[in-house]
Write a protein that holds these residues in place. Structure first.
Motif, PDB file in Angstrom:
ATOM      1  N   ILE B 127      -8.902 -31.836  -3.536  1.00  0.00           N
ATOM      2  CA  ILE B 127      -9.181 -30.628  -2.760  1.00  0.00           C
ATOM      3  C   ILE B 127     -10.678 -30.527  -2.547  1.00  0.00           C
ATOM      4  O   ILE B 127     -11.477 -30.634  -3.492  1.00  0.00           O
ATOM      5  CB  ILE B 127      -8.631 -29.387  -3.462  1.00  0.00           C
ATOM      6  CG1 ILE B 127      -7.104 -29.438  -3.484  1.00  0.00           C
ATOM      7  CG2 ILE B 127      -9.110 -28.119  -2.778  1.00  0.00           C
ATOM      8  CD1 ILE B 127      -6.458 -28.278  -4.181  1.00  0.00           C
ATOM      9  N   LEU B 128     -11.074 -30.348  -1.298  1.00  0.00           N
ATOM     10  CA  LEU B 128     -12.489 -30.226  -0.965  1.00  0.00           C
ATOM     11  C   LEU B 128     -12.886 -28.746  -0.960  1.00  0.00           C
ATOM     12  O   LEU B 128     -13.900 -28.362  -1.519  1.00  0.00           O
ATOM     13  CB  LEU B 128     -12.705 -30.860   0.411  1.00  0.00           C
ATOM     14  CG  LEU B 128     -14.036 -31.487   0.758  1.00  0.00           C
ATOM     15  CD1 LEU B 128     -14.487 -32.453  -0.307  1.00  0.00           C
ATOM     16  CD2 LEU B 128     -13.903 -32.220   2.085  1.00  0.00           C
ATOM     17  N   HIS B 129     -12.080 -27.945  -0.283  1.00  0.00           N
ATOM     18  CA  HIS B 129     -12.334 -26.502  -0.235  1.00  0.00           C
ATOM     19  C   HIS B 129     -11.002 -25.778  -0.266  1.00  0.00           C
ATOM     20  O   HIS B 129     -10.032 -26.257   0.299  1.00  0.00           O
ATOM     21  CB  HIS B 129     -13.005 -26.088   1.085  1.00  0.00           C
ATOM     22  CG  HIS B 129     -14.299 -26.778   1.355  1.00  0.00           C
ATOM     23  ND1 HIS B 129     -15.473 -26.404   0.770  1.00  0.00           N
ATOM     24  CD2 HIS B 129     -14.589 -27.816   2.165  1.00  0.00           C
ATOM     25  CE1 HIS B 129     -16.435 -27.195   1.214  1.00  0.00           C
ATOM     26  NE2 HIS B 129     -15.928 -28.069   2.059  1.00  0.00           N
ATOM     27  N   THR B 130     -10.998 -24.623  -0.923  1.00  0.00           N
ATOM     28  CA  THR B 130      -9.887 -23.687  -0.708  1.00  0.00           C
ATOM     29  C   THR B 130     -10.528 -22.390  -0.229  1.00  0.00           C
ATOM     30  O   THR B 130     -11.430 -21.858  -0.866  1.00  0.00           O
ATOM     31  CB  THR B 130      -9.081 -23.427  -1.980  1.00  0.00           C
ATOM     32  OG1 THR B 130      -9.986 -23.029  -3.002  1.00  0.00           O
ATOM     33  CG2 THR B 130      -8.321 -24.654  -2.424  1.00  0.00           C
ATOM     34  N   ILE B 131     -10.085 -21.925   0.890  1.00  0.00           N
ATOM     35  CA  ILE B 131     -10.707 -20.755   1.500  1.00  0.00           C
ATOM     36  C   ILE B 131      -9.669 -19.648   1.535  1.00  0.00           C
ATOM     37  O   ILE B 131      -8.588 -19.822   2.095  1.00  0.00           O
ATOM     38  CB  ILE B 131     -11.192 -21.095   2.916  1.00  0.00           C
ATOM     39  CG1 ILE B 131     -12.202 -22.232   2.828  1.00  0.00           C
ATOM     40  CG2 ILE B 131     -11.811 -19.868   3.574  1.00  0.00           C
ATOM     41  CD1 ILE B 131     -12.112 -23.191   3.961  1.00  0.00           C
ATOM     42  N   ARG B 132     -10.014 -18.518   0.950  1.00  0.00           N
ATOM     43  CA  ARG B 132      -9.060 -17.398   0.937  1.00  0.00           C
ATOM     44  C   ARG B 132      -9.076 -16.753   2.299  1.00  0.00           C
ATOM     45  O   ARG B 132     -10.106 -16.346   2.809  1.00  0.00           O
ATOM     46  CB  ARG B 132      -9.458 -16.386  -0.119  1.00  0.00           C
ATOM     47  CG  ARG B 132      -9.177 -16.940  -1.490  1.00  0.00           C
ATOM     48  CD  ARG B 132      -9.137 -15.849  -2.504  1.00  0.00           C
ATOM     49  NE  ARG B 132      -9.196 -16.483  -3.817  1.00  0.00           N
ATOM     50  CZ  ARG B 132      -9.421 -15.807  -4.929  1.00  0.00           C
ATOM     51  NH1 ARG B 132      -9.617 -14.500  -4.884  1.00  0.00           N
ATOM     52  NH2 ARG B 132      -9.438 -16.425  -6.070  1.00  0.00           N
ATOM     53  N   GLN B 133      -7.913 -16.665   2.865  1.00  0.00           N
ATOM     54  CA  GLN B 133      -7.822 -16.066   4.183  1.00  0.00           C
ATOM     55  C   GLN B 133      -7.523 -14.576   4.088  1.00  0.00           C
ATOM     56  O   GLN B 133      -8.150 -13.769   4.749  1.00  0.00           O
ATOM     57  CB  GLN B 133      -6.756 -16.782   4.998  1.00  0.00           C
ATOM     58  CG  GLN B 133      -7.126 -18.243   5.188  1.00  0.00           C
ATOM     59  CD  GLN B 133      -6.160 -18.951   6.058  1.00  0.00           C
ATOM     60  OE1 GLN B 133      -4.984 -18.632   6.054  1.00  0.00           O
ATOM     61  NE2 GLN B 133      -6.641 -19.908   6.802  1.00  0.00           N
ATOM     62  N   LYS B 134      -6.538 -14.253   3.302  1.00  0.00           N
ATOM     63  CA  LYS B 134      -6.242 -12.827   3.123  1.00  0.00           C
ATOM     64  C   LYS B 134      -5.449 -12.646   1.838  1.00  0.00           C
ATOM     65  O   LYS B 134      -4.878 -13.598   1.301  1.00  0.00           O
ATOM     66  CB  LYS B 134      -5.474 -12.271   4.322  1.00  0.00           C
ATOM     67  CG  LYS B 134      -4.160 -12.950   4.592  1.00  0.00           C
ATOM     68  CD  LYS B 134      -3.469 -12.352   5.791  1.00  0.00           C
ATOM     69  CE  LYS B 134      -2.173 -13.084   6.073  1.00  0.00           C
ATOM     70  NZ  LYS B 134      -1.480 -12.590   7.252  1.00  0.00           N
ATOM     71  N   VAL B 135      -5.434 -11.405   1.389  1.00  0.00           N
ATOM     72  CA  VAL B 135      -4.621 -11.054   0.229  1.00  0.00           C
ATOM     73  C   VAL B 135      -3.675  -9.954   0.669  1.00  0.00           C
ATOM     74  O   VAL B 135      -4.073  -9.010   1.344  1.00  0.00           O
ATOM     75  CB  VAL B 135      -5.519 -10.573  -0.932  1.00  0.00           C
ATOM     76  CG1 VAL B 135      -4.673 -10.053  -2.077  1.00  0.00           C
ATOM     77  CG2 VAL B 135      -6.414 -11.699  -1.400  1.00  0.00           C
ATOM     78  N   CYS B 136      -2.393 -10.126   0.346  1.00  0.00           N
ATOM     79  CA  CYS B 136      -1.413  -9.106   0.695  1.00  0.00           C
ATOM     80  C   CYS B 136      -0.825  -8.533  -0.582  1.00  0.00           C
ATOM     81  O   CYS B 136      -0.527  -9.282  -1.528  1.00  0.00           O
ATOM     82  CB  CYS B 136      -0.280  -9.684   1.538  1.00  0.00           C
ATOM     83  SG  CYS B 136      -0.817 -10.277   3.135  1.00  0.00           S
ATOM     84  N   ILE B 137      -0.646  -7.221  -0.613  1.00  0.00           N
ATOM     85  CA  ILE B 137       0.056  -6.590  -1.725  1.00  0.00           C
ATOM     86  C   ILE B 137       1.338  -6.013  -1.160  1.00  0.00           C
ATOM     87  O   ILE B 137       1.300  -5.168  -0.247  1.00  0.00           O
ATOM     88  CB  ILE B 137      -0.811  -5.502  -2.384  1.00  0.00           C
ATOM     89  CG1 ILE B 137      -2.068  -6.168  -2.971  1.00  0.00           C
ATOM     90  CG2 ILE B 137      -0.031  -4.758  -3.460  1.00  0.00           C
ATOM     91  CD1 ILE B 137      -3.082  -5.199  -3.507  1.00  0.00           C
ATOM     92  N   ASP B 138       2.456  -6.525  -1.613  1.00  0.00           N
ATOM     93  CA  ASP B 138       3.778  -6.141  -1.084  1.00  0.00           C
ATOM     94  C   ASP B 138       3.827  -6.271   0.437  1.00  0.00           C
ATOM     95  O   ASP B 138       4.359  -5.410   1.137  1.00  0.00           O
ATOM     96  CB  ASP B 138       4.141  -4.709  -1.497  1.00  0.00           C
ATOM     97  CG  ASP B 138       4.430  -4.631  -2.986  1.00  0.00           C
ATOM     98  OD1 ASP B 138       4.666  -5.708  -3.574  1.00  0.00           O
ATOM     99  OD2 ASP B 138       4.406  -3.536  -3.542  1.00  0.00           O
ATOM    100  N   GLY B 139       3.258  -7.348   0.945  1.00  0.00           N
ATOM    101  CA  GLY B 139       3.336  -7.626   2.376  1.00  0.00           C
ATOM    102  C   GLY B 139       2.289  -6.928   3.219  1.00  0.00           C
ATOM    103  O   GLY B 139       2.185  -7.193   4.410  1.00  0.00           O
ATOM    104  N   THR B 140       1.517  -6.074   2.632  1.00  0.00           N
ATOM    105  CA  THR B 140       0.487  -5.372   3.394  1.00  0.00           C
ATOM    106  C   THR B 140      -0.865  -6.017   3.121  1.00  0.00           C
ATOM    107  O   THR B 140      -1.245  -6.203   1.955  1.00  0.00           O
ATOM    108  CB  THR B 140       0.434  -3.890   2.991  1.00  0.00           C
ATOM    109  OG1 THR B 140       1.757  -3.378   3.006  1.00  0.00           O
ATOM    110  CG2 THR B 140      -0.447  -3.099   3.934  1.00  0.00           C
TER     111      THR B 140
END
Lengths: 440, 404
Positions: B127-140
């Protein structure tokens, strides 16, 4: 000689070696509608004088002084070697040469392999058709076995018919003459079938390459038969005759065959339905086999159906099985040397070396009585020499085919780099080439 | 000031040139380019090293050039990597909120992210990079995480960029042999985006296409998320090679022809026109080739390249979302008409990019072919800053969006 040939036919020359061969050829000439160059080559002037054929080639007068080979294959071979120009003269220009011989005698066993070799060297495809002696003729049987091996090395394909087999089909009270007559007529019909196959205006044309492909490496393991049938149900009848044919082991040979060549000849009334029916029935009889089918018409056959089959078994080269040791070890090869040193050469384990030393141009021993004998060789050595000889005569045909490089599009700078494939296309190949853009 | 601010060096080992950008960052995160050293690249094909000895000589020359121009001593650097072995995909990791009160903690999100990273890579890939795109809590989707939210289930959406470990290690070893430490390998496309996109561009969504000598990287960034990224081993070299094959020229002449007469467009005005090939100093009768053929060969290649990118970007997202448009950079972005062709294909505004939010020599910054090296140095600054204990205010953004 009458050399009329139908314009589409390949020049076929037919040469009979020895008296037995001449008889078969003469009989064939009688029933054949087309004439083609035939010749009778023999060591015995008397035999030639009584020959039914018109063109004669007397072999080895300087060797045997007109006394024939005397049942000695060595004399037969030397006689043929001493008269090579006459043989060359006859086979010149032929595309296919049939060599007919009765093996076991001096002339047939000794000279036939030489004739086959000369014909092949002249560029023709050579099919040797030979008969082998009866079982009680022990000495002649050994000569014949030897000659078959040599023929296999020299000719493109060899078909043999065993007189012994024919004899077993007859009662004990049968006149010996009947046996030979039966064999001869059988060979004549086969020859006729082959002739039609190669020459007659074909509905489905086959050529010698098919026959050769079928027989290559198999030679006389093949079983062949010719049948003729007439009447309403002639296709079915012909299949029945074939399946019960003694030469095909009453059908077993067909059932176990790897490849079967079928040549069907009929008159102007030949129907496609018949051909289809015949092949279908044969296919059920030989489930394993590949079929090579040829069909031709001949007005003289109207009302008849003529079927010639050659069944070849899976290739198991007989050279891989040990040679049957002949009663007398024939130490002489059919390429004698002009090198006097090799005459008293002691047997060497290196057959390759022997072979190189026996390399000689044919002209050196023409008309010469001083043809040296070949070195003494053991059975295995002779075996190996025959194998190498077989390889040597092959006309520049490569054993295997190279894999063609299909990446013909130029990569220029990107040659020898990692392939740049994306969904099946090579991105290194210029786009305009892949899109088929024309620059004019 | 010099003693405090770390020296940021970005090295790009390209197919046509090797480029080292030296810069520094002040406390406010503003990047200043001190200078650029470069050298011709001879040991690289399609973005990957094929002749290590020549590559090493060229790297040494580029770094030496950079040291000479900026008067600094390079001890460590950030290395840009590329090549067709680099691949990307989106991954989603889930984690149930375990606590009784269902209060989502940072630990829950971290667990969800680590689940998303538990993926099967091709053998030998890292793995070169892992980029967080979004975080969802219960789909939101939660745009900015503040503790105190309740939920059952946390989802972390990551974009994973991975590549062949050995091929990434190869240039690292070459630089190590020069007694220079490699801080971290960076995917070139990602770095380029950092150099040329303004925060507004990122927010609106932008597709960055870097057409280099042997490879083309593309990154579709929207907000802090990387929607799509990738590499095609097609670049300026391929255009020259196509010309050389199509017009039966030497590669050098093809290259010259591309620079002097090339264009990505075939317009009616050039039909029937001929251009002279090479310099007429050998005394031979100069060869002439059809200008139309030259441009047609170039146009189909560039168009195909854009179509490949378009095809890849259409997987899972819409290019219409790139409201800021397409940004072209790299040496081949200098081909006349390439922006017009791109705009026609992508149907969004297209421009030739220059480096943004960077101070330094304006002429250098305007060059699209230096964007990658500058971007690597800048990315290095972000990395160091993100890790730095002196900037706790950045922790949250690092946590939520940035490059891990």
């Amino acid at each position: 000689m009458n050399t009329t040939e139908s314009p589409h036919s390949a020049p076929i020359h037919c040469i009979a070696v020895g008296t037995a061969g001449a008889r078969i050829l003469a009989e064939f000439n009688q029933i054949s509608t087309t004439q083609f160059p035939t010749a009778h080559a023999d060591t015995d002037p008397d035999s030639l004088r009584n020959s039914p054929l018109t063109r004669h080639i007397l072999l080895g007068f300087s060797i045997n002084h007109g006394l024939g080979a005397g049942g000695d294959p060595d004399i037969g071979r030397l006689s043929a070697e001493s008269d090579l120009p006459a043989l060359r003269d006859f086979v010149a220009g032929a595309r296919i040469v049939f060599v007919l011989a009765g093996l076991g005698g001096g002339t047939g066993s000794g000279a036939a392999p030489v004739v086959a070799r000369i014909a092949r060297e002249s560029g023709a495809l050579v099919l040797a058709i030979a008969t082998t002696p009866l079982a009680f003729e022990r000495r002649r049987l050994a000569f014949a076995a030897e000659a078959i091996e040599q023929l296999k090395a020299a000719a493109d394909a060899v078909l043999t018919v065993s007189n012994e087999r024919v004899r077993r089909m007859h009662y004990d009270k049968t006149h010996p003459h009947e046996i030979y007559k039966f064999t001869n007529s059988f060979l004549v019909h086969t020859l006729q079938g082959l002739w039609r196959l190669l020459n007659a205006p074909g509905l489905i044309q086959l050529d010698f390459s098919h026959v050769q492909r079928l027989l290559r490496g198999r030679h006389c393991e093949s079983a062949f038969a010719t049948v003729q049938a007439s009447g309403n149900d002639r296709a079915h009848l012909a299949v029945n005759l074939l399946l019960n044919h003694p030469f095909l082991d009453t059908g077993t040979a067909l059932a176990t065959a790897g490849q079967v060549l079928i040549s069907i000849a009929g008159g102007d009334d030949l129907q496609i339905g018949e051909v289809e029916q015949l092949i279908k029935e044969l296919e059920t009889a030989c489930p394993e086999a590949d079929f090579i089918v040829g069909a031709s018409t001949d007005p003289s056959l109207t009302g008849h159906l003529h079927v010639t089959t050659i069944a070849a078994h899976s290739p198991q080269s007989s050279l891989n099985t040990p040679l049957q040791p002949p009663t007398k070890i024939d130490s002489r090869l059919d390429t004698p040397s002009s090198d006097p040193k090799s005459t008293d050469r002691t047997p060497s384990t290196d057959t390759g070396e022997i072979f190189n030393s026996t390399e000689a141009t044919a002209s050196t021993f023409s008309n010469s009585r001083l043809v040296p004998t070949a070195p003494e060789l053991s059975v295995e050595q002779r075996h190996r020499v025959l194998i190498s000889q077989k390889k040597r005569i092959t006309r520049g045909k490569p054993d295997s085919q190279m894999i063609m490089n299909l990446d013909i599009a130029p990569l220029g700078r990107f040659d020898n780099t990692e392939k740049n494939r994306h969904k099946g296309i090579d991105l290194d190949v210029p786009t305009y080439l892949r899109h088929g853009l024309v620059l004019n | 000031m010099f003693s405090e601010a770390p020296l940021l060096v970005g090295l790009e080992i390209g197919t046509s040139k090797i480029c080292a950008a030296v810069g520094e960052e002040n406390e406010r995160g503003e990047f200043t380019l001190l200078g650029i050293g470069q050298s011709k690249s001879r040991g690289v094909r399609k973005g990957e090293i094929v002749d290590s000895q020549r590559a090493q000589e060229d790297i040494r020359a580029a770094l030496g050039d950079a040291e000479e121009k900026t008067g600094v001593m390079i001890k460590n650097l950030f290395l840009g990597v590329t090549g067709r072995h680099i691949a990307c995909f989106n991954s989603v990791g889930m984690h149930p909120v375990a606590s009784n009160d269902r209060l989502v903690t940072e630990q829950d999100i971290a667990d969800a992210a680590s689940n998303a990273k538990a993926i099967t890579l091709p053998p030998e890939h890292t793995i070169l990079h892992t980029i967080r795109q979004k975080v969802c809590i219960d789909g939101t989707e939660v745009s900015n995480f503040t503790s105190g939210l309740l939920g059952h289930k946390v989802e972390a959406h990551l974009h994973v960029i991975h590549g062949n470990a050995f091929r990434i290690q190869n240039p690292t070893n070459l630089i190590g042999a020069l007694s220079i430490r490699v801080n971290q390998p960076v995917f070139n496309g990602l770095a380029t985006a950092q150099a040329i996109l303004t925060p507004e561009d990122k927010e609106k969504g932008a597709l960055v296409i870097d057409i280099g000598g042997g490879t083309t990287e593309f990154v579709f960034q929207q907000g802090q998320a990387i929607r799509q990224a990738g590499v095609f081993a097609v670049g300026g070299d391929h255009i020259s090679n196509d010309i050389a094959i199509g017009l039966k020229l030497s590669l050098a002449n093809a290259e010259l022809l591309k620079i002097n007469h090339g264009s990505a467009l075939v317009d009616a005005a050039i039909l029937g026109r001929q251009v002279q090939v090479g310099e007429n100093d050998s005394g031979l009768t100069p060869r002439h080739v059809s200008l139309e053929h030259l441009r047609r060969i170039m146009a189909v290649r560039i168009q195909e390249l854009f179509e490949l990118i378009l095809e890849r970007c259409s997987e899972g997202c819409f290019l219409d979302e790139a409201k800021a448009g397409v940004f072209l950079c790299g040496g081949s972005a200098l081909i006349p008409g390439i922006a017009v062709l791109a705009q026609h294909l992508f149907q969004v505004p297209t421009k030739i990019a220059s480096c943004n939010n960077i101070t330094g020599n304006a002429a250098t910054l305007a060059h699209p072919e230096f964007a990658t090296a500058i971007g690597i140095a800048r990315y290095g600054g972000m990395r160091l800053r993100g890790k730095s204990p002196r900037s706790p205010s950045l922790r949250l953004s690092d946590f939520l969006g940035f490059f891990r």
